[in-house]
Design a protein around this motif. Structure first.
Motif, mmCIF file in Angstrom:
data_model
loop_
_atom_site.group_PDB
_atom_site.id
_atom_site.type_symbol
_atom_site.label_atom_id
_atom_site.label_comp_id
_atom_site.label_asym_id
_atom_site.label_seq_id
_atom_site.Cartn_x
_atom_site.Cartn_y
_atom_site.Cartn_z
ATOM 1 N N UNK A 51 45.083 3.458 -51.472
ATOM 2 C CA UNK A 51 46.147 4.222 -50.806
ATOM 3 C C UNK A 51 46.888 3.314 -49.807
ATOM 4 N N UNK A 52 46.110 2.496 -49.065
ATOM 5 C CA UNK A 52 46.704 1.583 -48.077
ATOM 6 C C UNK A 52 47.577 0.547 -48.785
ATOM 7 N N UNK B 3 49.055 -2.858 -43.214
ATOM 8 C CA UNK B 3 48.509 -4.183 -42.931
ATOM 9 C C UNK B 3 47.155 -4.368 -43.634
ATOM 10 N N UNK B 4 46.325 -3.312 -43.567
ATOM 11 C CA UNK B 4 45.014 -3.387 -44.219
ATOM 12 C C UNK B 4 45.171 -3.532 -45.737
ATOM 13 N N UNK B 5 46.120 -2.784 -46.300
ATOM 14 C CA UNK B 5 46.364 -2.852 -47.740
ATOM 15 C C UNK B 5 46.775 -4.255 -48.159
ATOM 16 N N UNK B 6 47.617 -4.875 -47.367
ATOM 17 C CA UNK B 6 48.112 -6.222 -47.689
ATOM 18 C C UNK B 6 46.945 -7.224 -47.633
ATOM 19 N N UNK C 165 43.823 -6.530 -48.162
ATOM 20 C CA UNK C 165 42.834 -6.239 -49.212
ATOM 21 C C UNK C 165 43.303 -6.615 -50.612
ATOM 22 N N UNK C 166 44.630 -6.708 -50.782
ATOM 23 C CA UNK C 166 45.225 -6.849 -52.119
ATOM 24 C C UNK C 166 44.580 -7.953 -52.956
ATOM 25 N N UNK C 167 44.512 -9.154 -52.387
ATOM 26 C CA UNK C 167 44.043 -10.293 -53.208
ATOM 27 C C UNK C 167 42.573 -10.123 -53.615
ATOM 28 N N UNK C 168 41.786 -9.470 -52.773
ATOM 29 C CA UNK C 168 40.371 -9.273 -53.112
ATOM 30 C C UNK C 168 40.239 -8.270 -54.259
ATOM 31 N N UNK C 169 40.916 -7.126 -54.108
ATOM 32 C CA UNK C 169 40.838 -6.078 -55.139
ATOM 33 C C UNK C 169 41.297 -6.635 -56.479
ATOM 34 N N UNK C 170 42.430 -7.318 -56.477
ATOM 35 C CA UNK C 170 42.989 -7.769 -57.745
ATOM 36 C C UNK C 170 42.134 -8.831 -58.417
ATOM 37 N N UNK C 171 41.321 -9.550 -57.627
ATOM 38 C CA UNK C 171 40.441 -10.560 -58.229
ATOM 39 C C UNK C 171 39.070 -9.964 -58.568
ATOM 40 N N UNK C 172 38.877 -8.680 -58.274
ATOM 41 C CA UNK C 172 37.576 -8.062 -58.556
ATOM 42 C C UNK C 172 36.528 -8.442 -57.527
ATOM 43 N N UNK D 39 33.944 -6.568 -42.425
ATOM 44 C CA UNK D 39 34.505 -6.005 -41.184
ATOM 45 C C UNK D 39 35.640 -5.025 -41.479
ATOM 46 N N UNK D 40 36.407 -5.288 -42.551
ATOM 47 C CA UNK D 40 37.520 -4.394 -42.897
ATOM 48 C C UNK D 40 36.980 -3.039 -43.368
#
Ligand code: AMP
Length: 210
Positions: free
Chosen positions: A37-38, A44-47, A49-56, A62-63
Motif C-alpha cells: 500500500x505504501x 517514503x517507506x514505500x520507496x 522498500x521497493x528494491x527489496x520487495x522487487x528482488x524477493x 527496523x522498517x
C-alpha cells in the motif's frame, strides 16, 4: 487472541488469516499488504522498500518493526490480532517479545516448495483491496475481476518465477528458524497446507481450538 501465521510465501497464510480473523472478529495484520500500500501511494517507506520487495528480499528489520509497532498501537488490536508475514526473522520475533506481546498461538502452514512454485504461478490479486485468488484453486466468480471491488485482478511482480525462487531461499534461511524459536517456547502448531482452502481452514481451526 493473538496469533501468528508462519509459512513460506504462497503457503496460504493470508487466505487462512482472513478466514480465522473473520471467525474471531479480530483484524489481520499483513506487513506485506501494508508495504505494498505504501509503495502504491509512493510514501517514503514505500520507496525505501521497493528494491527489496522487487528482488524477493526482506525489507530491513527496523522498517518492518516500526510498521508493526505503529499498527499494533491502534484501537482495533485491543482484543487481539492475527499477524500474517510478521515476524520473518529472529530479531523481529525478539522485537515482539520486547514489546511485551504475549502470543496465544503460532501456526506454521507447511507446504513443499514444488507446490508453492505451482501455486504462485496462478496467484492473482486485487490491487485495490488486496484479496488473493488462484486461477485454478480459488478463482474469482468471473475468473477476471475481484468479487468485491470488480476491478481486474493482476499478478504480483514478486510472484515472477525467478523472484519466487529467491523468496523461498530467504524463507528457508531466515524465516524457517522461527519454527524452532517458537517451538522452544511451546507455542508452535503445524498445519498441513496442501489441499483445498476449506480443508486447510478446517485443520487450522482445529489446531487453534477456536
Ligand atoms: P508478503 O505479502 O507477506 O509475501 O510480503 C511481500 C514482501 O514484503 C516480502 O517478500 C518482503 O520483501 C516484504 N515483507 C513483508 N513482511 C516482511 C517482514 N516481516 N520482514 C521483512 N520484509 C517483509
Amino acid at each position: 487472541m493473538k496469533i501468528i501465521f508462519l509459512g513460506a510465501p504462497g503457503a496460504g497464510k493470508g487466505t487462512q488469516a482472513e478466514i480465522i480473523a473473520g471467525r474471531l472478529g479480530i483484524p489481520t495484520i499483513s506487513t506485506g499488504a501494508i508495504i505494498r500500500e505504501a509503495l502504491k501511494n509512493g510514501t517514503e517507506m514505500g520507496i525505501k522498500a521497493k528494491k527489496f520487495i522487487e528482488a524477493g528480499e526482506l525489507v530491513p528489520d527496523d522498517v518492518v518493526i516500526g510498521i508493526i509497532k505503529e499498527r499494533l498501537a491502534k484501537s482495533d488490536c485491543q482484543n487481539g490480532f492475527i499477524l500474517d508475514g510478521f515476524p520473518r526473522t529472529v530479531p523481529q520475533a525478539e522485537a515482539l517479545d520486547s514489546m511485551g506481546i504475549e502470543l496465544d498461538r503460532v501456526v506454521s502452514i507447511e507446504v513443499p516448495d514444488e507446490v508453492i512454485v505451482e501455486r504462485m504461478s496462478g496467484r492473482r490479486v486485487c490491487a485495490k483491496c488486496g484479496a488473493t485468488y488462484h486461477t485454478v484453486y480459488n478463482p474469482s466468480s468471473d475468473g477476471v475481476n475481484c468479487d468485491k471491488c470488480k476491478v481486474e485482478l493482476t499478478i504480483r511482480k514478486d510472484d515472477a518465477p525467478e523472484v519466487v525462487k529467491s523468496r523461498l531461499e530467504v524463507y528457508h534461511s531466515t524465516t524457517e528458524p522461527l519454527k524452532e524459536f517458537y517451538s522452544k517456547k511451546g507455542s508452535l502448531k503445524l498445519v498441513d497446507g496442501v489441499g483445498s482452502v476449506d480443508e486447510i481452514s478446517y485443520r487450522t481451526i482445529k489446531v487453534l481450538e477456536v
